[in-house]
Enzyme design. Structure first.
Site, PDB file in Angstrom:
ATOM      1  N   ARG A  75      44.615  33.044  54.259  1.00 33.87           N
ATOM      2  CA  ARG A  75      44.689  33.579  52.884  1.00 33.87           C
ATOM      3  C   ARG A  75      45.388  32.582  51.954  1.00 33.87           C
ATOM      4  NH1 ARG A  75      47.174  39.456  52.406  1.00 33.87           N
ATOM      5  NH2 ARG A  75      49.128  38.319  52.578  1.00 33.87           N
ATOM      6  N   LYS A 176      46.834  35.607  46.424  1.00 27.80           N
ATOM      7  CA  LYS A 176      48.277  35.881  46.343  1.00 27.80           C
ATOM      8  C   LYS A 176      48.893  34.812  45.447  1.00 27.80           C
ATOM      9  CE  LYS A 176      51.747  37.896  49.337  1.00 27.80           C
ATOM     10  NZ  LYS A 176      51.992  39.081  48.539  1.00 27.80           N
ATOM     11  N   GLU A 212      45.406  49.408  43.822  1.00 28.70           N
ATOM     12  CA  GLU A 212      46.497  49.200  44.780  1.00 28.70           C
ATOM     13  C   GLU A 212      47.861  49.300  44.098  1.00 28.70           C
ATOM     14  OE1 GLU A 212      46.990  45.346  46.576  1.00 28.70           O
ATOM     15  OE2 GLU A 212      46.204  44.297  44.843  1.00 28.70           O
TER      16      GLU A 212
END
Ligand code: PLP
Ligand code: COI
Length: 330
Positions: A75, A176, A212
């Site tokens: 990621r 992220k 989220e």
């Protein structure tokens, strides 16, 4: 509420590595977290930065385990690619993370399911660049901090659904990157002042589906099914991915990744937040505008089982068949 115990103490060995003229320099471990960067660094002005969040866990026998660290490495690379930053191999990422954990092993609390060592790998553009272009130089760092739980645990707290967005419909929500978080600080802060633990964002395109939390994914349980949002603006949580696997393989639940209309909240028997910092946290109620959806006063039976199994795997109480557990050999 962000627990005081989350990130309460920063430790004393820090991984420093520079990328200069197209090459990674040799890494160094220093006892200082300070770095020297240009005022015109792209990370400071244009948010050219990425990070990861992972944990090391102390087993009962004293050994240390990581949890699916290669997923974080993958990621991290995807985030770097999106932000036009140099990519890091699995080996470079794993070396940085495991060595930083080893050198700070004394800060990892004794076996305790509420405690762990949080690991924060990050990369920032540090070279001088006033124009909107990628930086000419980068810094890759790793630091760790002993932590407790980020959210309140099993007390099934109050959460607020907001109309502010953390990410754009086709923006960087899946990655992220700091830019997704900076704008959320005030939203979370205001919600906490109103007595909520955290905020839940809706899909930014229509504000009709659940997206989220500020630092965790959401899942719901109904009719023997584990349901979690399908959305292009949320982070692909490694914890959520794990729960999907365990829900199906171990507990025989159906797993659905789908758009979840806000109005479906009342159809769920249990709702939880999941993430590295959040672990698995039951949601007591969700408030949207003037309506409050009461879900449960305590952790529901399936959320409880999923949480216990996840912790047992993370802390090495049981051997997993998936290769999720990765030892750090001191
Ligand atoms: N969503 C957001 C916005 C997060 O910051 C995090 C934390 O990393 C998560 C979800 C959970 O992801 P993971 O389970 O990989 O930690
Ligand atoms: C994590 O769970 O690692 C996160 O990055 C969440 C953060 C907001 C504390």
């Amino acid at each position: 509420m962000a627990n005081d115990a989350f990130g309460f103490q920063i430790v004393d060995q820090y991984y420093h590595q520079y990328y200069i003229e197209g090459e990674w320099q040799s890494p160094e471990f220093k006892s200082s977290s300070k770095i020297n960067i240009a005022m015109s660094a792209t990370s400071l002005h244009y948010g050219q930065q990425v990070f990861e969040g992972m944990k090391a866990f102390r087993r009962k026998d004293g050994q240390i385990q990581l949890f699916r660290p290669l997923e974080n490495a993958k990621r991290f690379r995807m985030s770097c690619r999106r932000m036009m930053m140099p990519e890091i191999s699995d080996d470079q990422f794993m070396y940085a993370v495991t060595e930083t954990v080893k050198r700070n092993a004394k800060f990892l609390p004794e076996y305790d399911l509420l405690k762990s060592l949080y690991i924060r790998p990050f990369m920032i553009g540090i070279g001088h660049n006033l124009g909107l272009r990628p930086a000419p130089a980068y810094f890759f760092g790793v630091f760790v901090a002993p932590v407790g739980m980020y959210l309140k645990g099993d007390s099934a707290g109050k959460f607020l659904i907001v109309d502010d967005d953390r990410a754009a419909p086709n923006g960087t929500g899946q990655f992220k990157v700091g830019g997704n978080y900076g704008g959320a600080i005030k939203i979370q802060h205001d919600a906490r002042n109103l007595g909520f633990e955290d905020v839940l964002f809706l899909d930014p395109a229509t504000h009709t589906y659940l997206d989220e939390f500020g630092g965790a994914n959401i899942f719901g349980i109904k009719e023997n099914t584990y349901v979690t949002p399908f959305s292009s603006s949320i982070l692909k949580s490694i914890t959520n991915d794990t729960l999907k696997i365990l829900a199906k393989d171990v507990f025989g639940l159906d797993v659905m990744e789908t758009k979840i209309p806000l109005t479906d909240i009342e159809t769920f028997d249990e709702i939880g937040a999941c993430g590295t910092a959040a672990s698995v946290t039951p949601i007591g109620s969700l408030t949207y505008q003037d309506k409050t959806y009461h879900i449960s006063n305590e952790i529901g039976p399936i959320t409880k089982k999923l949480k216990q199994l996840l912790l047992d795997i993370q802390y090495g109480n049981i051997k997993d068949d998936y290769g999720f557990q990765v030892y750090v050999t001191l």
